[in-house]
Write a protein that holds these residues in place. Sequence first.
Motif, PDB file in Angstrom:
ATOM      1  N   LYS A  44      -8.357 -13.875  91.526  1.00  0.00           N
ATOM      2  CA  LYS A  44      -7.231 -13.591  90.623  1.00  0.00           C
ATOM      3  C   LYS A  44      -5.914 -13.644  91.386  1.00  0.00           C
ATOM      4  O   LYS A  44      -5.851 -13.438  92.602  1.00  0.00           O
ATOM      5  N   GLU A  45      -4.850 -13.899  90.660  1.00  0.00           N
ATOM      6  CA  GLU A  45      -3.528 -13.969  91.269  1.00  0.00           C
ATOM      7  C   GLU A  45      -3.037 -12.574  91.647  1.00  0.00           C
ATOM      8  O   GLU A  45      -3.138 -11.632  90.855  1.00  0.00           O
ATOM      9  N   ILE A  46      -2.527 -12.439  92.851  1.00  0.00           N
ATOM     10  CA  ILE A  46      -2.039 -11.154  93.337  1.00  0.00           C
ATOM     11  C   ILE A  46      -0.524 -11.077  93.158  1.00  0.00           C
ATOM     12  O   ILE A  46       0.230 -11.780  93.826  1.00  0.00           O
ATOM     13  N   LYS A  47      -0.092 -10.252  92.221  1.00  0.00           N
ATOM     14  CA  LYS A  47       1.342 -10.079  91.966  1.00  0.00           C
ATOM     15  C   LYS A  47       1.817  -8.676  92.355  1.00  0.00           C
ATOM     16  O   LYS A  47       2.979  -8.477  92.674  1.00  0.00           O
ATOM     17  N   HIS A  48       0.904  -7.711  92.283  1.00  0.00           N
ATOM     18  CA  HIS A  48       1.257  -6.328  92.558  1.00  0.00           C
ATOM     19  C   HIS A  48       0.207  -5.701  93.474  1.00  0.00           C
ATOM     20  O   HIS A  48      -0.913  -6.215  93.606  1.00  0.00           O
ATOM     21  N   LEU A  49       0.538  -4.572  94.060  1.00  0.00           N
ATOM     22  CA  LEU A  49      -0.414  -3.852  94.899  1.00  0.00           C
ATOM     23  C   LEU A  49      -1.643  -3.433  94.106  1.00  0.00           C
ATOM     24  O   LEU A  49      -2.746  -3.351  94.642  1.00  0.00           O
TER      25      LEU A  49
ATOM     26  N   ASN B  93      -0.979 -11.503 103.291  1.00  0.00           N
ATOM     27  CA  ASN B  93      -1.732 -12.757 103.306  1.00  0.00           C
ATOM     28  C   ASN B  93      -2.335 -13.044 104.684  1.00  0.00           C
ATOM     29  O   ASN B  93      -3.403 -13.637 104.798  1.00  0.00           O
ATOM     30  N   LYS B  94      -1.669 -12.602 105.742  1.00  0.00           N
ATOM     31  CA  LYS B  94      -2.183 -12.814 107.093  1.00  0.00           C
ATOM     32  C   LYS B  94      -3.508 -12.092 107.316  1.00  0.00           C
ATOM     33  O   LYS B  94      -4.356 -12.536 108.076  1.00  0.00           O
ATOM     34  N   VAL B  95      -3.674 -10.981 106.641  1.00  0.00           N
ATOM     35  CA  VAL B  95      -4.875 -10.159 106.808  1.00  0.00           C
ATOM     36  C   VAL B  95      -5.957 -10.505 105.785  1.00  0.00           C
ATOM     37  O   VAL B  95      -7.136 -10.592 106.108  1.00  0.00           O
ATOM     38  N   LEU B  96      -5.532 -10.757 104.559  1.00  0.00           N
ATOM     39  CA  LEU B  96      -6.501 -10.923 103.474  1.00  0.00           C
ATOM     40  C   LEU B  96      -6.764 -12.373 103.089  1.00  0.00           C
ATOM     41  O   LEU B  96      -7.770 -12.657 102.438  1.00  0.00           O
ATOM     42  N   ASP B  97      -5.875 -13.289 103.444  1.00  0.00           N
ATOM     43  CA  ASP B  97      -5.964 -14.673 102.994  1.00  0.00           C
ATOM     44  C   ASP B  97      -6.070 -14.694 101.466  1.00  0.00           C
ATOM     45  O   ASP B  97      -7.122 -14.976 100.887  1.00  0.00           O
ATOM     46  N   LEU B  98      -4.970 -14.387 100.824  1.00  0.00           N
ATOM     47  CA  LEU B  98      -4.930 -14.205  99.378  1.00  0.00           C
ATOM     48  C   LEU B  98      -5.327 -15.455  98.596  1.00  0.00           C
ATOM     49  O   LEU B  98      -5.665 -15.371  97.414  1.00  0.00           O
ATOM     50  N   THR B  99      -5.304 -16.590  99.245  1.00  0.00           N
ATOM     51  CA  THR B  99      -5.682 -17.832  98.551  1.00  0.00           C
ATOM     52  C   THR B  99      -7.166 -17.844  98.202  1.00  0.00           C
ATOM     53  O   THR B  99      -7.601 -18.583  97.320  1.00  0.00           O
TER      54      THR B  99
END
Length: 336
Positions: free
Chosen positions: A257-262, A247-253
Amino acid sequence: MNKLEALFLEIKKDKKSKRIPTAAITQLYGVSRRGPRVIYTVNLWLEKYELIMEPGYASANAYHHVEIKLKPTIGINSEVKKPKYSEAIPRVSIIKSSDLNDSETGEFKLVTVRKEMPIVEVVSLMLYHNFSQIPILSSKKDVYGLVSWKSIGRALALGKTCKTVADCFEPIETINYDEPLFKAIKIVLEKEVILVRDIKNEISGIVTATDIGQQFLILSEPFLLIEQIENSIRIILNDKLTYEDINKVLDLTKIEKEIKHLSDLTFGHYVRIFENENLFKKIDLKIDRVLLRKMLTDVNKIRNEVMHFSPEEMNENDLGELRRIQRFIQQIIENI
């Protein structure tokens, strides 16, 4: 102005048709392969300058030529035929064996026989060329049938006397060069072989199950290599990073889509993860980070082109690069 569009403009102004290699169209456009967007733009420019291309760019054999000329005017008792196909669907013409004749000189190079030919001569030809079958033609356009080891064996098994080709032949279907490749596949799976007609309705080539297999290897290998590389990257990252790390690199927010897996991440996301020095240290790979990042960046670029399906084979340099990177990453996994 794009070089290809400039050529179209020149033909429009000079009012003279031009015959050039199909590959030159792609080169003048400025890309290595024709994909849906390239084909769409080329057809758009042809329409803009009131030109036609024969065969159509989407279905033209990549190893032969096309002719670019002014659209014909409509006479009192005539009509203009529209091109049959213009979309980027794989056509029979992408198979090399579909056009064995020399389109530059007009020389008829497809090996054929006539029905009156002695069978001993045909057998000698098949042995010499290492062929399993040879088409039987009455003329460049008229097909009599096919003579093959199978048809000869069947005739002999049934007690027939095989003195000439006509004594031991079998029927064969034909298909136009611009028909969908998948249509040809269905026929070849059933009949084992099919003859191809070119734009002049002449028999130009022969397609067998071997040719179909080779073409699918050409079309599918890039997809398979990229899939192997993606799966390998996931294995390398497996259980190495936390959600917070990524999340620090990609800002998953900001990802829809929801990120649950690689596997929910894109290949571009993987590149960004390996770009980060802190995350790379945590992944703990004993290889050069900058080199790996460049490799993955190259794969991502090639991947974007591959996923916009192109009906012809990949540039050999790109394919070679994918093979090398896949092999490199596979060695990393084997030593983790």
